[in-house]
Write an enzyme that holds these catalytic residues in place. Structure first.
Site, PDB file in Angstrom:
ATOM      1  N   LYS A 112       0.138   3.986   9.005  1.00  0.00           N
ATOM      2  CA  LYS A 112      -0.777   3.208   8.365  1.00  0.00           C
ATOM      3  C   LYS A 112      -1.913   2.818   9.440  1.00  0.00           C
ATOM      4  CE  LYS A 112       0.905   3.269   4.160  1.00  0.00           C
ATOM      5  NZ  LYS A 112       2.243   3.847   4.148  1.00  0.00           N
TER       6      LYS A 112
HETATM    7  C1  LIG Z   1       3.014   4.659   3.406  1.00  0.00           C
HETATM    8  C2  LIG Z   1       3.978   5.499   3.937  1.00  0.00           C
HETATM    9  C3  LIG Z   1       4.639   6.560   3.389  1.00  0.00           C
HETATM   10  C4  LIG Z   1       3.580   7.132   2.190  1.00  0.00           C
HETATM   11  O1  LIG Z   1       2.390   7.700   2.523  1.00  0.00           O
HETATM   12  P1  LIG Z   1       1.442   7.775   1.300  1.00  0.00           P
HETATM   13  O2  LIG Z   1       0.171   7.909   1.874  1.00  0.00           O
HETATM   14  O3  LIG Z   1       1.343   6.317   0.250  1.00  0.00           O
HETATM   15  O4  LIG Z   1       1.910   8.927   0.223  1.00  0.00           O
HETATM   16  C5  LIG Z   1       5.465   7.271   4.052  1.00  0.00           C
HETATM   17  N1  LIG Z   1       6.101   6.734   4.895  1.00  0.00           N
HETATM   18  C6  LIG Z   1       5.662   5.591   5.486  1.00  0.00           C
HETATM   19  C7  LIG Z   1       6.679   4.829   6.625  1.00  0.00           C
HETATM   20  C8  LIG Z   1       4.957   4.806   5.205  1.00  0.00           C
HETATM   21  O5  LIG Z   1       4.477   3.600   5.506  1.00  0.00           O
END
Ligand SMILES: *Cc1c(COP(=O)(O)O)cnc(C)c1O
Length: 467
Positions: A112
């Site tokens: 993120k």
């Molecule tokens: C947010 C997240 C995901 C999923 O990603 P999306 O964009 O919501 O599909 C997978 N793994 C981790 C560690 C995340 O923080």
């Protein structure tokens, strides 16, 4: 570049307005009016460039005149200067033609950060220009919240409220959100699951009086700027592995469908992507959709990969818009049906979905086995989300001559219990996490109720009598 809503009846906006708005006023999501493309020669020319330069070239057409070239380069440089690896998102080989793309070298150790660090700088530049004040409200299944807080803590003109499902994020994830001391940071534990948090967030945005009263801005993956930032690493990874001269496949641990939708965008732009594999945990609405043609919500079952414990994948709406020939009213109708439980895709839409994506689901046992298998085969510890991806990549491997890249979405130390249970080894704690694990926590509990939330946010944002 102009942005239109997936539901077809919100104002058409430029990049900066779409970024600041988050959700469109008709409840839809913003998408570019057309997809810019890069020629094979332009893609080939990315070979050997820094991550920052590739980011500039890939994102530039989408940003239009929102930022000058110098401003935009500065924002990118500051965002990725905080990553602890010179490659920013390094590729690590795990098998003969198999790779992990490590997206967790940012300040909160999950992917993120790649997007959030960038939009933190974009918001800051934009707000400094206008002198506006905004209230950021986000919902998190665990990693978005800390990434948003890290990107906006202490920033001028911004209050940050993060809603997380009480008791359903890991201890490390919770502490990352509750220990920052800056007064503009507000962690809110909501009585419900992630889908409840996301639904209340949408309620806040759909109350236009409240929205305008507090200057609401959204940084969830419904925000187009976040998806855009994630398009970049598909290019850096594929080019490093031989694109555009050969295709490269990707497997993406998926929750809200933001990360994998960025892969779809990269392909639309001309990047030769082989397979694009949706990897889900036991909360498998997307896998079921591909298998059965029915997009139907179940109840959220907590798993050892909590950041993917989602049944309503918001960004899937962006793909539906494409699958239904960009017919906003058709998408609005489908989303109405989803609110009541679900819908069946048309034959045409399902055919296109299956032509572009593969999918697989990992049970809890398969996830644990994949962590153990990665450790045995490479000596590496992987987080449970990444392990869901490794399982799916094995099941849907396809042509062994095509490189397969699994997105490694978080550092194993964020989920130490699951990693230790699978391997007998507890991941070392990176220094960046040590700060979050000490210090007092600050959190407010809130009911799963939009009025209660509004009162709390208005008070925290210092806005009187919004309604
Ligand atoms: C947010 C997240 C995901 C999923 O990603 P999306 O964009 O919501 O599909 C997978 N793994 C981790 C560690 C995340 O923080």
């Amino acid at each position: 570049m102009r942005y239109v809503s997936t539901r077809g009846s919100a104002p058409v906006l430029g990049f900066e307005e779409a970024m600041l708005a988050g959700l469109a006023r008709d409840g839809g999501l913003y998408v570019p009016e057309t997809w810019p493309t890069m020629s094979a020669a332009e893609i080939a020319a990315l070979a050997g460039l820094t991550y920052e330069e590739t980011a500039f070239r890939v994102m530039r057409p989408f940003v239009g005149d929102a930022f000058s070239d110098d401003e935009f380069r500065g924002i990118i440089a500051r965002a990725y200067g905080r990553f602890d690896h010179a490659a920013r998102v390094p590729l690590v080989q795990t098998g003969p033609n198999d790779w992990l793309l490590e997206l967790f070298h940012g300040p909160t150790l999950a992917f993120k950060d790649v997007a959030m660090q960038l939009i933190g700088g974009m918001f800051e530049t934009s707000l400094a220009r206008t002198g506006k004040r905004i209230t950021i409200v986000g919902a998190t299944s665990g990693d978005t919240g800390s990434a948003a807080i890290e990107a906006f803590r202490g920033k001028e003109g911004v209050e940050v409220f993060i809603l997380f499902p009480d008791g359903r994020v890991s201890d490390v994830q919770r502490r990352q959100m509750t220990t920052p001391v800056e007064a503009n940071v507000h962690a809110l534990a909501i009585a419900g699951d992630f889908d409840d948090a996301q639904a209340r967030l949408k309620d806040l945005f759909n109350d236009h009086a409240f929205r305008d009263g507090v200057g609401l801005a959204g940084v969830n993956s419904i925000n187009w700027a976040r998806v855009l930032a994630q398009v970049v690493y598909y290019f850096t990874a594929a080019v490093a592995l031989g694109a555009p001269h050969r295709p490269v496949s990707f497997t993406v641990p998926t929750g809200n469908f933001g990360d994998i939708f960025a892969g779809h965008v990269a392909r639309r732009m001309g990047l030769p992507i082989g397979r694009l594999v949706i990897a889900t945990n036991q909360n498998d609405i997307l896998h079921r959709t591909l298998e059965t043609g029915e997009h139907r919500r179940g109840s959220v079952e907590p798993s050892i990969s909590p950041s993917m414990d989602i049944q309503v994948s918001s960004n899937f709406e962006r793909l539906l818009f494409e699958l239904y020939d960009r017919e906003g009213p058709a998408v609005a109708e489908l989303m109405g049906e989803l609110g009541k439980g679900g819908f069946a895709l048309s034959q045409g839409a399902l055919g296109r979905l299956r032509a572009e994506f593969d999918s697989a689901r990992a049970s809890e046992a398969e996830t644990t086995a994949a962590i153990a298998e990665a450790y045995r085969a490479t000596g590496m510890l992987v987080c449970p989300h990444t392990a869901v991806g490794l399982h799916a990549a094995k099941v849907r491997r396809g042509d062994p001559a095509v490189p397969m890249v699994v997105l490694a979405t978080a550092h194993p130390a964020k989920f130490p219990d699951a990693v230790e249970a699978a391997t007998g080894r507890r991941p070392d704690l990176p220094e960046r996490l040590a700060e979050a694990l000490s210090g007092p926590e600050r959190v407010e509990k809130v009911a799963n109720d939009v009025a209660a939330l509004q009162a709390l946010i208005a008070r925290g944002a210092g806005v009187e009598a919004v309604r």
